[in-house]
Design an enzyme around this catalytic site. Structure first.
Site, PDB file in Angstrom:
ATOM      1  N   LYS A  22     -42.992  -4.601  -7.375  1.00  0.00           N
ATOM      2  CA  LYS A  22     -41.624  -4.214  -7.760  1.00  0.00           C
ATOM      3  C   LYS A  22     -41.463  -2.699  -7.721  1.00  0.00           C
ATOM      4  CE  LYS A  22     -40.613  -3.883 -12.273  1.00  0.00           C
ATOM      5  NZ  LYS A  22     -40.037  -2.569 -12.614  1.00  0.00           N
ATOM      6  N   ASN A  23     -42.439  -1.994  -8.294  1.00  0.00           N
ATOM      7  CA  ASN A  23     -42.288  -0.534  -8.410  1.00  0.00           C
ATOM      8  C   ASN A  23     -42.465   0.198  -7.082  1.00  0.00           C
ATOM      9  OD1 ASN A  23     -41.724  -0.879 -11.061  1.00  0.00           O
ATOM     10  ND2 ASN A  23     -43.611   0.061 -11.851  1.00  0.00           N
ATOM     11  N   CYS A 116     -34.367   3.434 -23.330  1.00  0.00           N
ATOM     12  CA  CYS A 116     -34.721   2.022 -23.219  1.00  0.00           C
ATOM     13  C   CYS A 116     -35.752   1.733 -24.290  1.00  0.00           C
ATOM     14  CB  CYS A 116     -35.232   1.676 -21.832  1.00  0.00           C
ATOM     15  SG  CYS A 116     -36.861   2.276 -21.520  1.00  0.00           S
ATOM     16  N   ARG A 121     -37.136   8.267 -22.193  1.00  0.00           N
ATOM     17  CA  ARG A 121     -37.165   8.302 -20.735  1.00  0.00           C
ATOM     18  C   ARG A 121     -36.065   9.167 -20.133  1.00  0.00           C
ATOM     19  NH1 ARG A 121     -38.896   2.435 -18.592  1.00  0.00           N
ATOM     20  NH2 ARG A 121     -39.670   3.651 -16.856  1.00  0.00           N
ATOM     21  N   ASP A 307     -48.545   0.516 -17.761  1.00  0.00           N
ATOM     22  CA  ASP A 307     -47.972  -0.817 -17.531  1.00  0.00           C
ATOM     23  C   ASP A 307     -48.979  -1.950 -17.758  1.00  0.00           C
ATOM     24  OD1 ASP A 307     -45.569   0.341 -16.961  1.00  0.00           O
ATOM     25  OD2 ASP A 307     -45.663   0.055 -14.796  1.00  0.00           O
ATOM     26  N   ARG A 399     -37.296  -9.710 -14.905  1.00  0.00           N
ATOM     27  CA  ARG A 399     -37.016  -8.456 -14.199  1.00  0.00           C
ATOM     28  C   ARG A 399     -38.189  -8.067 -13.298  1.00  0.00           C
ATOM     29  NH1 ARG A 399     -36.267  -3.747 -17.744  1.00  0.00           N
ATOM     30  NH2 ARG A 399     -36.606  -2.919 -15.682  1.00  0.00           N
TER      31      ARG A 399
HETATM   32  C1  UD1 Z   1     -42.446   4.506 -13.522  1.00  0.00           C
HETATM   33  C2  UD1 Z   1     -42.585   3.009 -13.459  1.00  0.00           C
HETATM   34  C3  UD1 Z   1     -42.977   2.443 -14.827  1.00  0.00           C
HETATM   35  C4  UD1 Z   1     -44.250   3.138 -15.330  1.00  0.00           C
HETATM   36  C5  UD1 Z   1     -44.081   4.655 -15.289  1.00  0.00           C
HETATM   37  C6  UD1 Z   1     -45.360   5.400 -15.627  1.00  0.00           C
HETATM   38  C7  UD1 Z   1     -40.992   2.382 -11.755  1.00  0.00           C
HETATM   39  C8  UD1 Z   1     -39.702   1.749 -11.413  1.00  0.00           C
HETATM   40  N1  UD1 Z   1     -41.315   2.428 -13.046  1.00  0.00           N
HETATM   41  O1  UD1 Z   1     -41.395   4.800 -14.438  1.00  0.00           O
HETATM   42  O2  UD1 Z   1     -43.211   1.045 -14.682  1.00  0.00           O
HETATM   43  O3  UD1 Z   1     -44.500   2.738 -16.652  1.00  0.00           O
HETATM   44  O4  UD1 Z   1     -43.671   5.079 -13.967  1.00  0.00           O
HETATM   45  O5  UD1 Z   1     -46.376   5.035 -14.770  1.00  0.00           O
HETATM   46  O6  UD1 Z   1     -41.742   2.785 -10.897  1.00  0.00           O
HETATM   47  N2  UD1 Z   1     -40.242  12.153 -18.050  1.00  0.00           N
HETATM   48  C9  UD1 Z   1     -39.529  13.239 -18.528  1.00  0.00           C
HETATM   49  N3  UD1 Z   1     -38.490  13.713 -17.768  1.00  0.00           N
HETATM   50  C10 UD1 Z   1     -38.150  13.180 -16.565  1.00  0.00           C
HETATM   51  C11 UD1 Z   1     -38.884  12.080 -16.080  1.00  0.00           C
HETATM   52  C12 UD1 Z   1     -39.944  11.575 -16.842  1.00  0.00           C
HETATM   53  O7  UD1 Z   1     -39.811  13.763 -19.601  1.00  0.00           O
HETATM   54  O8  UD1 Z   1     -37.193  13.680 -15.934  1.00  0.00           O
HETATM   55  C13 UD1 Z   1     -41.365  11.609 -18.860  1.00  0.00           C
HETATM   56  C14 UD1 Z   1     -41.144  10.171 -19.315  1.00  0.00           C
HETATM   57  O9  UD1 Z   1     -40.374  10.091 -20.479  1.00  0.00           O
HETATM   58  C15 UD1 Z   1     -42.574   9.683 -19.500  1.00  0.00           C
HETATM   59  C16 UD1 Z   1     -43.329  10.424 -18.406  1.00  0.00           C
HETATM   60  O10 UD1 Z   1     -42.509  11.536 -18.032  1.00  0.00           O
HETATM   61  O11 UD1 Z   1     -43.063  10.101 -20.750  1.00  0.00           O
HETATM   62  C17 UD1 Z   1     -43.629   9.602 -17.189  1.00  0.00           C
HETATM   63  O12 UD1 Z   1     -42.437   8.960 -16.737  1.00  0.00           O
HETATM   64  P1  UD1 Z   1     -42.206   8.594 -15.223  1.00  0.00           P
HETATM   65  O13 UD1 Z   1     -43.471   8.705 -14.472  1.00  0.00           O
HETATM   66  O14 UD1 Z   1     -41.029   9.339 -14.713  1.00  0.00           O
HETATM   67  O15 UD1 Z   1     -41.814   7.049 -15.316  1.00  0.00           O
HETATM   68  P2  UD1 Z   1     -40.747   6.259 -14.464  1.00  0.00           P
HETATM   69  O16 UD1 Z   1     -40.679   6.781 -13.078  1.00  0.00           O
HETATM   70  O17 UD1 Z   1     -39.480   6.138 -15.250  1.00  0.00           O
END
Ligand code: UD1
Length: 422
Positions: A22-23, A116, A121, A307, A399
């Site tokens: 999915k990711n 969420c 996030r 995850d 999902r």
């Molecule tokens: C993706 C995955 C999710 C997984 C996560 C971490 C998808 C669709 N989802 O989520 O399943 O758990 O990676 O491996 O691929 N952060 C900030 N600012 C930002 C962006 C992120 O502070 O602009 C923080 C987040 O709150 C979190 C960390 O960075 O603490 C990592 O998040 P991120 O790697 O961005 O996760 P996702 O891409 O949302």
């Protein structure tokens, strides 16, 4: 609303085929916006999140013919650049259309995803990077409005934190930008790698794929043409089935897996006493009679994935001793703790660490799924709990897990999907 009824205690046997990730599929679907030629995606997982993002493409004016694991997409007809709240609020990953829409059309509006269950996030890092590439960004009425009328410019981006979605958004934006973009502290998850390989296969020069530093030479606005793309196997689904084998003390085989991508889970399961047989793209788990306790910290790839944290907590509950599990990526990703405790687990939470005392037995109960991976942890625990467990709110599971109850039932689990009466 559907729920799962699971009667614990059955051993599993046989084999299960792992679906596409999915990711990986989500950013790849978003990246199709960079093209105005027809293309095909194969090995898509049959899950709600994929249908949601494909629906968003059609709402933007794209053509999508989706059948189970295949989608034919033609984004030459896109005539809107607004990703509406109704879709983005269903799935945070819709923010992935921000980079490609802005790169191709020079403007877009994407609803703010909001928080969420697993934490705040934010998307500040995505926005800051796009601004560094020359975008003008405004937040108004719950929407991110981004504009780069003369196209995005290559820039040096240093992410303060490693972000999977942020890296993906910027790789897509950089692909059509004018000049070269360097991303320092980039994510190197297999899903990011597949996205980079997809874009590189369309002729974009990307250096450093699979490392923390990516250099992307943009096409200066020229759209891309993609061949058929086969989505990589889902490493989290694979890890979850390995945990199902371990917790029920069953020998099962997983087909269509990439061993390298699930290395962190294999290593932890080995330390808990399980052994493995690896063949080309399959893996067989031989369980241990008693599970050793486990200590783990969630961290970016190739470290232990956040995850898989909830599923390993379910395993730790059945281990012989005390385990420590520390969550470093998301501040609120422990909502499964109280539900596991309802089944008889003994988990004590302090800050971002959970101390899990192994118990001899779990007992079936009514539990509530709170997020995608938490839900699968409850299912794993229910597989060994004495009596009947009802896992409610399984729309979270739908999902991201392709036919979870069907695949587990085929392995011999006593699990059925039922409908709430009201
Ligand atoms: C993706 C995955 C999710 C997984 C996560 C971490 C998808 C669709 N989802 O989520 O399943 O758990 O990676 O491996 O691929 N952060 C900030 N600012 C930002 C962006 C992120 O502070 O602009 C923080 C987040 O709150 C979190 C960390 O960075 O603490 C990592 O998040 P991120 O790697 O961005 O996760 P996702 O891409 O949302």
């Amino acid at each position: 609303m559907d729920y799962l009824e699971i009667i614990g205690g059955k051993k599993l046997s046989g084999s299960v085929t792992i679906s596409g990730a999915k990711n990986a599929a989500l950013p790849i679907i978003a990246a199709t916006i960079l093209s105005d030629k027809p293309l095909k995606l194969t090995n898509l997982p049959n899950v709600v999140d994929i249908r949601t993002l494909l629906k968003l493409l059609t709402m933007l004016g794209g053509y999508v013919k989706h059948h189970e694991t295949t989608a034919e997409i033609d984004n030459s007809t896109i005539n809107s650049t607004k990703a509406v709240y109704e879709i983005v609020s269903q799935m945070r990953a819709s923010i992935l259309v921000l980079g490609p829409l802005l790169a191709r059309f020079g403007e877009c509006e994407v609803s703010l995803p909001g928080g969420c269950a697993i934490g705040q996030r934010p998307i500040d890092l995505h926005l800051k990077a796009l601004e560094a590439m020359g975008a003008h960004i405004e937040i108004k009425g719950g929407y991110v409005r981004a504009e780069a009328k003369n196209g995005l410019r290559g820039a040096k981006i240093i992410f303060d934190k490693i972000t999977v979605g942020g890296t993906e958004n910027i790789v897509m934006a950089a692909a059509l930008a004018h000049g070269t973009t360097t991303i320092i502290n980039a994510a190197k998850e297999p899903e990011v790698v597949q996205l980079c390989e997809m874009i590189a296969s369309a002729g974009v020069n990307i250096q450093g794929i699979g490392t923390n530093e990516l250099t992307i030479e943009g096409t200066g606005g020229k759209t891309l043409a993609f061949d058929t793309i086969e989505i990589i196997p889902d490493r989290i689904e694979a890890g979850t089935y390995l945990c199902a084998g371990a917790i029920t003390q069953s020998t099962i085989t997983l087909n269509k897996v990439n061993h390298e991508h699930i290395r962190a889970s294999i290593d932890k399961l080995e330390s808990m006493g399980c052994t493995f047989e690896l063949a080309d793209d399959s893996i067989t788990i031989h369980p241990s009679d008693t599970l050793n306790p486990v200590n783990l910290i969630t961290i970016e790839y190739p470290g232990f994935p956040t995850d898989m944290q909830a599923q390993f907590m379910a395993l730790a509950v059945m281990a012989n001793g005390e385990s420590l599990i520390e969550e470093r990526l998301f501040e609120n990703r422990f909502m499964h703790v109280s539900e596991l405790n309802r089944l008889g687990a003994d988990i004590w939470l302090k800050g971002s660490t959970a101390a899990v005392k192994g118990v001899d037995k779990l007992y079936g109960a009514d539990v509530m799924a709170t997020d995608l991976r938490a839900s699968s942890a409850l299912v794993l625990a229910a597989l060994v709990a004495e009596g009947t467990t009802h896992v409610r709110r399984i729309y979270h599971l739908d999902r991201g897990y392709d036919n979870l109850e069907g695949k587990l039932a085929a392995l011999g689990a006593n699990i059925v999907r039922k409908k709430e009466r009201h």
